[in-house]
Write an enzyme that holds these catalytic residues in place. Structure first.
Site, PDB file in Angstrom:
ATOM      1  N   CYS A  33       0.837  -1.196   0.000  1.00  0.00           N
ATOM      2  CA  CYS A  33       0.000   0.000   0.000  1.00  0.00           C
ATOM      3  C   CYS A  33       0.873   1.247   0.000  1.00  0.00           C
ATOM      4  O   CYS A  33       2.093   1.188   0.109  1.00  0.00           O
ATOM      5  CB  CYS A  33      -0.920   0.013   1.217  1.00  0.00           C
ATOM      6  SG  CYS A  33      -0.023   0.188   2.787  1.00  0.00           S
TER       7      CYS A  33
ATOM      8  N   CYS B 187       2.966   1.750   3.131  1.00  0.00           N
ATOM      9  CA  CYS B 187       4.202   0.951   3.095  1.00  0.00           C
ATOM     10  C   CYS B 187       5.293   1.743   2.373  1.00  0.00           C
ATOM     11  O   CYS B 187       6.443   1.804   2.821  1.00  0.00           O
ATOM     12  CB  CYS B 187       3.976  -0.369   2.375  1.00  0.00           C
ATOM     13  SG  CYS B 187       2.798  -1.485   3.150  1.00  0.00           S
TER      14      CYS B 187
ATOM     15  N   ASP C   5      13.634  28.323 -32.411  1.00  0.00           N
ATOM     16  CA  ASP C   5      14.896  28.617 -33.068  1.00  0.00           C
ATOM     17  C   ASP C   5      14.676  28.376 -34.564  1.00  0.00           C
ATOM     18  O   ASP C   5      13.935  27.467 -34.935  1.00  0.00           O
ATOM     19  CB  ASP C   5      15.986  27.695 -32.516  1.00  0.00           C
ATOM     20  CG  ASP C   5      17.303  27.867 -33.234  1.00  0.00           C
ATOM     21  OD1 ASP C   5      17.726  29.014 -33.390  1.00  0.00           O
ATOM     22  OD2 ASP C   5      17.889  26.844 -33.639  1.00  0.00           O
TER      23      ASP C   5
ATOM     24  N   ASP D 207      17.309  23.041 -32.001  1.00  0.00           N
ATOM     25  CA  ASP D 207      17.899  21.897 -32.685  1.00  0.00           C
ATOM     26  C   ASP D 207      19.100  21.340 -31.935  1.00  0.00           C
ATOM     27  O   ASP D 207      19.802  20.470 -32.442  1.00  0.00           O
ATOM     28  CB  ASP D 207      18.316  22.274 -34.105  1.00  0.00           C
ATOM     29  CG  ASP D 207      19.452  23.290 -34.132  1.00  0.00           C
ATOM     30  OD1 ASP D 207      19.665  23.969 -33.110  1.00  0.00           O
ATOM     31  OD2 ASP D 207      20.133  23.399 -35.166  1.00  0.00           O
TER      32      ASP D 207
ATOM     33  N   ASP E 120      22.340  26.596 -27.778  1.00  0.00           N
ATOM     34  CA  ASP E 120      21.214  27.279 -27.153  1.00  0.00           C
ATOM     35  C   ASP E 120      20.923  26.789 -25.735  1.00  0.00           C
ATOM     36  O   ASP E 120      19.837  27.010 -25.215  1.00  0.00           O
ATOM     37  CB  ASP E 120      19.948  27.100 -28.010  1.00  0.00           C
ATOM     38  CG  ASP E 120      20.027  27.867 -29.322  1.00  0.00           C
ATOM     39  OD1 ASP E 120      20.693  28.912 -29.334  1.00  0.00           O
ATOM     40  OD2 ASP E 120      19.436  27.418 -30.304  1.00  0.00           O
TER      41      ASP E 120
END
Length: 754
Positions: free
Chosen positions: A13, A16, A451, A645, A649
């Site tokens: 559960c 637990c 971009d 890409d 960046d």
């Protein structure tokens, strides 16, 4: 620090899970411990010089829990994969078998208890009918006596044999003060059993004080049966959430063929070494990542990149493990083993994402940590109040009802089940998410910054316009540029090849830096290059199209001899086929689109107009992009995502609320990005946002019903809504199916279209 994943045994559960997490996290040398109740696993970050699995198991084994580990295998990010997980990669599927064994055990207990449940319901219905005089159905004395002896035997068997694991719950509570759902179950069912046994054994003594004809053996039998039925249905449903990783792991080839002493030998892929040459026949899976050294064929990469059409591959092209050779025989040189392969990276990203917790989970964790102790206090209070105001049987029924209706499991399953299904669904579409926090942020995104190069455009130059005698010009250009490695030259060569242009030998070839090339073709000097090269040769006849195409951001290349211009090529980085529809779809979702690029303003505006983007930031250096993102966040007061890409960046990605990387499918190890879109397909961004919105809607539904269930159910069982009295059997049925409903509601995501 070492990160390692363990299977957790003995966990039944949410409470637990909270206990295990608390105990292991408190150990010296353990930096963090996250328990995933939905997958019954533990993710532990620890200093292996200070602690180990035996040390971690010491405080939890006495609570009947165990962290399970077999032989370990180190993954690419330093995570150590245990033997069960690694067995999936080699096809053994041990972890799946262990789960199926657990499910089979639950099914067996449900089946073996079912006849006793039926007898209980028959007896209860008969007893109720007998009390209604108009039915005139009486129970013969010998029948009543038979049931008087049968029920204690059945209840004892169910409580102490079928439900023996719940005895551990009361032991942990008495000895260590650790309360779990097991504690609530055992207290409720054992109290019902002991009370019933007492009034049966001492009926003459107790008759003046209580109704000795009413027993609660059926409560013990039916409640424990419902526990196992609910857990069985929950486990069966949860098993389906692991389908995504299973499918990814099944992509891996189990064996490979190598050539040795002139013979073809099939070996397990674990035996492969880097730089081995493997033979891949048509229809076979490529075992691991490599480079083609002999042959050419079409490769089905759909399960890795999402691209439905096979991709043509030739010598020196990269191939990805798990993809399928469609046409012809290949020889492939192994460049990376399984642990470093693209497929391994994808699997690792999916596993990490399923492990992570969304911020919305923090509230749930706080509630679950105190849930069971609070329920025990409420049950005791209800017992005392009903004992004072009513009778002992009423007080018992009230307390038992409170104990069995409480359900922290539904709360703990609400968020992780949604995340697990979301991550799996995303992986099917080629959308890889880094963590659940990114999921929660993504559904709130109101602005996406693109971009330009590699995201809006394809990222490689192509010939888009040709002027004058194309056949003659292509013949010259192809012969000149076939010796050049410049990207613009390659774009011209590729175009010439596509048009079937013939090539002749060019002599006296020479490259002129920053300008172009010159060579002798058919005893005549030929030039190909930019305007600077044209000016250097004192040729003044510049076509009018030059200025127009230059303003559009296209690179114009002239083909000429010593006297005149033969023709021109306009070369540009063309936009992706799907970007326009993606921008339109984002707008329909109420999301603004912005373009950010270091390119010239005229070029940027031309591209933006083509794809339908209104706001453009041009001539922005990579170092300045992060400040632009920050400016948008402050001015618009909205969450901003950035799609890129993967080049230069990283600062801007880190500044964005959600960073989205465009991957070709051969490089997915992009640490800065929150989400990776395989094959660089921008339409997957729209799908990712739609899926995040659907997932958060499901998670909120799960949490609402889980909280509402407990908020209404516990007071109802405690007789707050007097005179309504909730039978403990119905209380537990509601509790058991509350967890199942959360799992089933989450599984709806698997079949929703994006």
């Amino acid at each position: 620090m070492k990160k390692q994943t363990f299977d957790v045994q003995g966990m039944h559960c949410a409470s637990c899970a909270a206990n295990i997490q608390k105990k292991v996290s408190a150990l010296d040398g353990v930096e963090s411990c996250e328990i995933n109740y939905a997958t019954s696993t533990a993710n532990v970050s620890y200093d292996h010089t200070k602690t180990n699995i035996d040390h971690m198991n010491h405080p939890i084994e006495k609570l009947w829990y165990t962290l399970h580990d077999q032989e370990t295998h180190t993954m690419t990010d330093g995570t150590v994969m245990d033997g069960d997980e690694h067995s999936h990669h080699t096809g053994a599927g041990q972890s799946h078998d262990m789960k199926m064994q657990e499910i089979d055990d639950m099914r067996h207990k449900v089946r073996i208890t079912m006849p006793m449940v039926i007898i209980s319901f028959v007896y209860m219905a008969w007893d109720i009918a007998a009390m209604q005089s108009r039915f005139g159905i009486g129970m013969a004395d010998w029948v009543a006596e038979f049931f008087h002896h049968l029920f204690p035997i059945m209840a004892a068997y169910v409580l102490f044999a079928v439900g023996k694991q719940y005895l551990k719950g009361i032991w942990n509570f008495v000895r260590y003060g650790e309360a779990t759902m097991d504690t609530l179950i055992w207290i409720g069912t054992s109290v019902a059993f002991l009370y019933s046994f007492a009034i049966g054994a001492f009926d003459k003594i107790l008759a003046p004080y209580v109704d000795v004809m009413v027993h609660y053996y059926d409560v013990t039998i039916v409640v424990i049966w419902l526990v196992y039925l609910g857990k069985y249905l929950e486990a069966k449903s949860k098993l389906q959430t692991g389908d995504a990783i299973q499918k990814l792991l099944w992509l891996q080839a189990k064996t490979a063929i190598i050539e040795k002493d002139g013979l073809e030998i099939e070996i397990n892929i674990d035996q492969l070494q880097k730089w081995d040459i493997v033979l891949v026949k048509p229809g076979m899976k490529i075992p691991v990542d490599g480079i083609i050294v002999s042959g050419s064929s079409s490769i089905d990469e759909s399960m890795i990149t999402g691209e439905s059409m096979p991709i043509d591959k030739n010598i020196d092209d990269k191939v990805v493990g798990g993809t399928i050779n469609v046409n012809w025989f290949l020889k492939v040189k192994i460049t990376s083993l399984w642990k470093d392969s693209v497929l391994a990276q994808i699997v690792q990203m999916v596993q990490n994402a399923q492990w992570s917790k969304a911020p919305i989970q923090k509230l749930v964790d706080k509630v679950a940590a105190i849930f069971v102790p609070v329920v025990l206090v409420i049950a005791l209070t209800a017992f005392i109040v009903r004992l004072i105001l009513g009778s002992l049987p009423t007080a018992l029924i009230t307390a038992i009802g409170v104990l069995v209706i409480a359900c922290p499991c539904a709360l703990w399953l609400a968020t992780p089940m949604g995340i697990i299904v979301w991550v799996g669904k995303g992986a099917e579409y080629g959308i890889l998410i880094k963590n659940a926090e990114s999921l929660q942020k993504l559904h709130k995104i109101k602005t996406v910054v693109f971009d330009k190069t590699g995201t809006i455009t394809k990222g490689k130059p192509e010939v888009v316009n040709v002027w004058w005698d194309e056949k003659v010009m292509l013949h010259i250009a192809h012969s000149l540029e076939k010796n050049s490695e410049h990207p613009l030259a390659q774009s011209v060569v590729n175009y010439a090849i596509s048009k079937g242009s013939e090539v002749v030998t060019a002599t006296n070839f020479s490259a002129i830096q920053w300008q172009g090339v010159v060579a002798t073709i058919a005893e005549k000097k030929r030039y190909m290059g930019n305007k600077k090269l044209l000016d250097a040769q004192n040729i003044d006849a510049i076509p009018s199209e030059y200025d127009v195409r230059s303003k559009e951001g296209k690179t114009v290349v002239f083909v000429f001899d010593t006297n005149e211009v033969v023709g021109m090529f306009a070369i540009a980085d063309t936009i992706k086929d799907t970007i326009q529809s993606a921008v339109e779809d984002l707008r329909r979702l109420g999301i603004a689109c912005v373009m950010l690029t270091w390119d010239h303003t005229d070029v940027a505006n031309h591209i933006a107009k083509q794809v339908g983007i209104d706001q453009v930031f041009a001539e922005v250096l990579p170092a300045e992009k992060a400040s632009i993102i920050q400016k948008l966040q402050k001015e618009l007061w909205t969450s901003v995502a950035m799609a890129w890409d993967g080049v230069n960046d990283s600062p801007a990605l880190a500044q964005a609320d959600v960073g989205i990387a465009m991957s070709t499918g051969t490089d997915v190890a992009i640490e800065t990005a929150d989400i990776t879109l395989l094959h660089g397909d921008i339409t997957k961004l729209v799908q990712a946002i739609k899926l995040s919105k659907k997932t958060m809607r499901v998670i909120k539904q799960n949490l609402f019903w889980a909280f509402a269930y407990n908020v209404i159910g516990i007071p109802l069982a405690a007789w707050v809504f007097y005179p309504i009295l909730l039978n403990p059997m119905f209380a537990w049925a509601a509790m058991a199916f509350s967890s199942v409903s959360v799992v089933v509601n989450s599984l709806r995501l698997k079949w929703q279209k994006l």
